[in-house]
Design a protein around this motif. Structure first.
Motif, PDB file in Angstrom:
ATOM      1  N   GLY A  31      24.431   2.536   0.169  1.00 24.62           N
ATOM      2  CA  GLY A  31      24.981   3.407   1.201  1.00 24.62           C
ATOM      3  C   GLY A  31      24.760   4.886   0.974  1.00 24.62           C
ATOM      4  N   MET A  32      23.750   5.241   0.210  1.00 25.88           N
ATOM      5  CA  MET A  32      23.491   6.643  -0.110  1.00 25.88           C
ATOM      6  C   MET A  32      22.453   7.284   0.798  1.00 25.88           C
ATOM      7  SD  MET A  32      25.329   7.922  -2.525  1.00 25.88           S
ATOM      8  CE  MET A  32      26.813   6.994  -2.170  1.00 25.88           C
ATOM      9  N   ALA A  33      21.544   6.488   1.350  1.00 22.73           N
ATOM     10  CA  ALA A  33      20.443   7.045   2.144  1.00 22.73           C
ATOM     11  C   ALA A  33      20.323   6.277   3.453  1.00 22.73           C
ATOM     12  CB  ALA A  33      19.131   6.958   1.357  1.00 22.73           C
ATOM     13  N   ASP A  34      20.412   6.993   4.563  1.00 24.97           N
ATOM     14  CA  ASP A  34      20.359   6.344   5.872  1.00 24.97           C
ATOM     15  C   ASP A  34      18.960   5.865   6.237  1.00 24.97           C
ATOM     16  OD1 ASP A  34      23.046   6.837   6.215  1.00 24.97           O
ATOM     17  OD2 ASP A  34      22.726   8.719   7.313  1.00 24.97           O
ATOM     18  N   ASP A  35      17.946   6.423   5.604  1.00 28.16           N
ATOM     19  CA  ASP A  35      16.584   6.101   6.012  1.00 28.16           C
ATOM     20  C   ASP A  35      15.977   4.921   5.263  1.00 28.16           C
ATOM     21  OD1 ASP A  35      16.430   7.431   3.595  1.00 28.16           O
ATOM     22  OD2 ASP A  35      15.020   8.975   4.274  1.00 28.16           O
ATOM     23  N   VAL A  36      16.560   4.495   4.154  1.00 28.23           N
ATOM     24  CA  VAL A  36      15.990   3.397   3.369  1.00 28.23           C
ATOM     25  C   VAL A  36      16.278   2.069   4.055  1.00 28.23           C
ATOM     26  CG1 VAL A  36      18.012   3.060   1.873  1.00 28.23           C
ATOM     27  CG2 VAL A  36      15.726   2.483   1.028  1.00 28.23           C
ATOM     28  N   LYS A  37      15.299   1.165   4.017  1.00 22.57           N
ATOM     29  CA  LYS A  37      15.444  -0.159   4.620  1.00 22.57           C
ATOM     30  C   LYS A  37      15.095  -1.220   3.584  1.00 22.57           C
ATOM     31  CE  LYS A  37      14.185   1.584   9.217  1.00 22.57           C
ATOM     32  NZ  LYS A  37      13.191   1.505  10.330  1.00 22.57           N
ATOM     33  N   THR A  38      16.131  -1.878   3.050  1.00 27.19           N
ATOM     34  CA  THR A  38      15.921  -2.931   2.050  1.00 27.19           C
ATOM     35  C   THR A  38      16.751  -4.162   2.429  1.00 27.19           C
ATOM     36  OG1 THR A  38      17.656  -1.917   0.683  1.00 27.19           O
ATOM     37  CG2 THR A  38      15.366  -1.346   0.158  1.00 27.19           C
ATOM     38  N   PRO A  39      16.505  -4.765   3.591  1.00 28.07           N
ATOM     39  CA  PRO A  39      17.353  -5.883   4.035  1.00 28.07           C
ATOM     40  C   PRO A  39      17.329  -7.080   3.096  1.00 28.07           C
ATOM     41  CG  PRO A  39      15.359  -5.720   5.372  1.00 28.07           C
ATOM     42  CD  PRO A  39      15.432  -4.461   4.564  1.00 28.07           C
ATOM     43  N   HIS A  40      16.193  -7.386   2.494  1.00 31.36           N
ATOM     44  CA  HIS A  40      16.113  -8.558   1.619  1.00 31.36           C
ATOM     45  C   HIS A  40      16.819  -8.314   0.290  1.00 31.36           C
ATOM     46  CE1 HIS A  40      13.411 -10.470   4.441  1.00 31.36           C
ATOM     47  NE2 HIS A  40      12.630  -9.404   4.423  1.00 31.36           N
ATOM     48  N   LEU A  41      16.659  -7.114  -0.258  1.00 33.21           N
ATOM     49  CA  LEU A  41      17.381  -6.783  -1.489  1.00 33.21           C
ATOM     50  C   LEU A  41      18.876  -6.704  -1.221  1.00 33.21           C
ATOM     51  CD1 LEU A  41      14.986  -4.081  -2.985  1.00 33.21           C
ATOM     52  CD2 LEU A  41      15.335  -6.407  -3.818  1.00 33.21           C
ATOM     53  N   ASP A  42      19.254  -6.144  -0.086  1.00 31.49           N
ATOM     54  CA  ASP A  42      20.677  -6.072   0.259  1.00 31.49           C
ATOM     55  C   ASP A  42      21.270  -7.483   0.387  1.00 31.49           C
ATOM     56  OD1 ASP A  42      20.189  -3.370   0.363  1.00 31.49           O
ATOM     57  OD2 ASP A  42      20.242  -3.238   2.549  1.00 31.49           O
ATOM     58  N   GLN A  43      20.514  -8.393   0.990  1.00 27.54           N
ATOM     59  CA  GLN A  43      21.002  -9.760   1.131  1.00 27.54           C
ATOM     60  C   GLN A  43      21.090 -10.446  -0.223  1.00 27.54           C
ATOM     61  OE1 GLN A  43      22.160 -11.202   4.050  1.00 27.54           O
ATOM     62  NE2 GLN A  43      22.951 -12.648   2.518  1.00 27.54           N
ATOM     63  N   LEU A  44      20.119 -10.172  -1.093  1.00 30.41           N
ATOM     64  CA  LEU A  44      20.184 -10.732  -2.446  1.00 30.41           C
ATOM     65  C   LEU A  44      21.454 -10.267  -3.142  1.00 30.41           C
ATOM     66  CD1 LEU A  44      18.570 -12.364  -4.653  1.00 30.41           C
ATOM     67  CD2 LEU A  44      17.768 -10.135  -5.467  1.00 30.41           C
TER      68      LEU A  44
END
Length: 469
Positions: A31-44
């Motif tokens: 939740g530190m950067a609005d521009d980063v997109k890591t959906p698979h890592l977030d789901q992991l």
């Protein structure tokens, strides 16, 4: 003395993903950067454990990799910074131990533990060259013993960009058993994912250990339009490329997890995702042209932590750190206990049902991650790099700089490393200094760093903490 492990009904597969110069901010779930997109890592992370206080053992590539690959503080065998390599042949690797435990072992991507021209002591001892330069030639026959195929890995696809030393190809076919060079086409991160998938497909019917060391978002920066197009709008180009490269790694983790599901191996696989060190901000994060191939800001961020790659401040050593083992680790955990890459080796060995050698410096994380109500035992974590050395105990962190200055921080405070509390808590600082001195006396070379503080360190600490020389 060996520490016994609990035997599981079935040996799980193990995958360790290791990212490169990947700052703490660049994991979406933080939740530190609005521009980063890591959906698979977030789901992991949602499927397992998000470690908010995860650390590497060094703020630089080579020593960090030596630490995770041996499970020992790398300074114990004299590998404190990049120039002190290679990884000594006398050291037992995690791959050696996992192979002995009955695993098929594989390595993909960046190794960075072999000799190179910066390894001055090794160059002098092995080649008789006292002043090596980038033009110094090291015979390949003297490098090969340090390659992954001779360090415990049965299968390997070693390389950073487009030339790989491999003993299998992306279609799963055997190459020369001891390895051969392959020139590849495509995009480097997709190649590294494809090589990981090929290893899994080749070894799906037996327990496997895979170390996938993605070369990103480390410079030189490059990305395909497929990934760059996900990040339109105004931003520094180096930031855009970093986001694209991180997105490519994220896709790779997603593809690999999908393959595990197809093979019905998802619940039989323990996964780690960890970065080797914080991002190199180069102080001012200058957006120099992407075409520049050398050392520069790689577009990644360490927010909210102070410092960057090369510093023992949190920005240099606190990194993205995820662990997941569906069905064994309850999902949705957020671990507030400090953990470190040294913990990977004992955790993997415990999962494999193998004994944990007492010489390892980390701890088995399975009891903690299997039961969120069971905190890790209290322990000190240590770092030493160039003229900096530090210890973390609980929320307190004490730093000694090679010019004799000392600092004490409360990491639970909103001010964390922005406020030096040593004048307010001299007794706490003295306790931590005693532990730090004792640890430094166990290392090679022995002792707390002398009163030497190089020019780069002077610039960093003046900028980040307003410490004038």
């Amino acid at each position: 003395m060996l520490i016994a492990s609990v035997a599981f009904a079935k040996k799980p597969n193990v995958i360790v993903f290791y990212t490169d110069d990947h700052g703490w901010a660049d994991l979406g779930i933080h939740g530190m950067a609005d521009d980063v997109k890591t959906p698979h890592l977030d789901q992991l992370a949602r499927d397992g454990v998000l470690c908010k206080h995860g650390y590497s053992t060094a703020p630089q590539c080579c020593p960090s990799r030596a630490g995770v690959m041996t499970g020992k503080y790398q300074q114990r065998f004299g590998f404190g910074h990049n120039g002190e390599g290679p990884l000594p042949l006398a050291e037992t690797t995690l791959a050696d131990r996992m192979r002995a435990a009955g695993y098929r072992t594989g390595m993909v991507g960046k190794w960075h533990l072999e000799p190179n021209w910066t390894c001055s002591d090794w160059i002098k001892d092995s080649l008789g060259v006292g002043n090596a330069t980038a033009k110094t030639k090291i015979p390949f026959r003297q490098i090969l013993p340090y390659y992954p195929g001779n360090r415990g890995f049965d299968e390997f696809f070693k390389g950073e960009m487009y030339r790989y030393w491999a003993n299998y190809d992306l279609d799963g076919n055997d190459l020369e058993k001891d390895g051969e060079w392959k020139n590849m086409k495509g995009y480097r991160l997709d190649i590294q994912t494809d090589a990981s998938l090929a290893f899994i497909d080749r070894n799906k019917d037996e327990p496997f250990f895979l170390y996938c060391a993605y070369f990103a978002p480390h410079v030189p920066m490059e990305a395909t339009e497929n990934y760059l197009s996900r990040f339109p709008g105004e931003m520094p180009e180096r930031r855009r490329y970093a986001l694209a490269m991180i997105s490519a790694m994220d896709d790779g983790v997603g593809r690999i997890r999908e393959r595990l599901k197809e093979l019905k191996l998802e619940k039989d696989t323990l996964i780690f995702v960890i970065a080797d060190n914080g991002a190199p901000l180069k102080i001012d994060m200058e957006d120099i042209p992407i075409s520049f191939p050398g050392g520069a800001w790689d577009g990644s961020l360490n927010t909210p932590w102070v410092g960057e790659k090369g510093m023992v401040m949190e920005g240099g050593v606190r990194v993205p750190y995820i662990a997941a083992w569906p069905g064994t680790f309850p999902a949705g955990q957020v671990c507030e206990d400090p953990v470190i890459t040294l913990d990977v080796a004992p955790t993997c060995l415990a999962a494999a049902g193998a004994p944990i050698p007492a010489e390892l410096d980390g701890v088995n994380l399975i009891p903690r991650f299997s039961n969120a109500q069971r905190p890790l035992p209290g322990r000190d974590l240590f770092w030493r790099f160039w003229g900096q050395t530090t210890v973390r105990r609980g929320d307190w962190k004490y730093i000694w700089l090679g010019d004799g200055r000392e600092m004490l921080f409360d990491l639970s405070s909103e001010k964390h490393e922005h406020e030096n509390l040593i004048a307010k808590h001299p007794e706490k600082a003295a306790q931590l200094k005693e532990a730090l001195v004792k640890w430094n006396n166990e290392l090679k070379p022995r002792g707390i760093p002398p009163a030497l503080f190089n020019d780069q360190e002077v610039k960093w600490y003046k900028h980040y903490l307003n410490l004038a020389q």
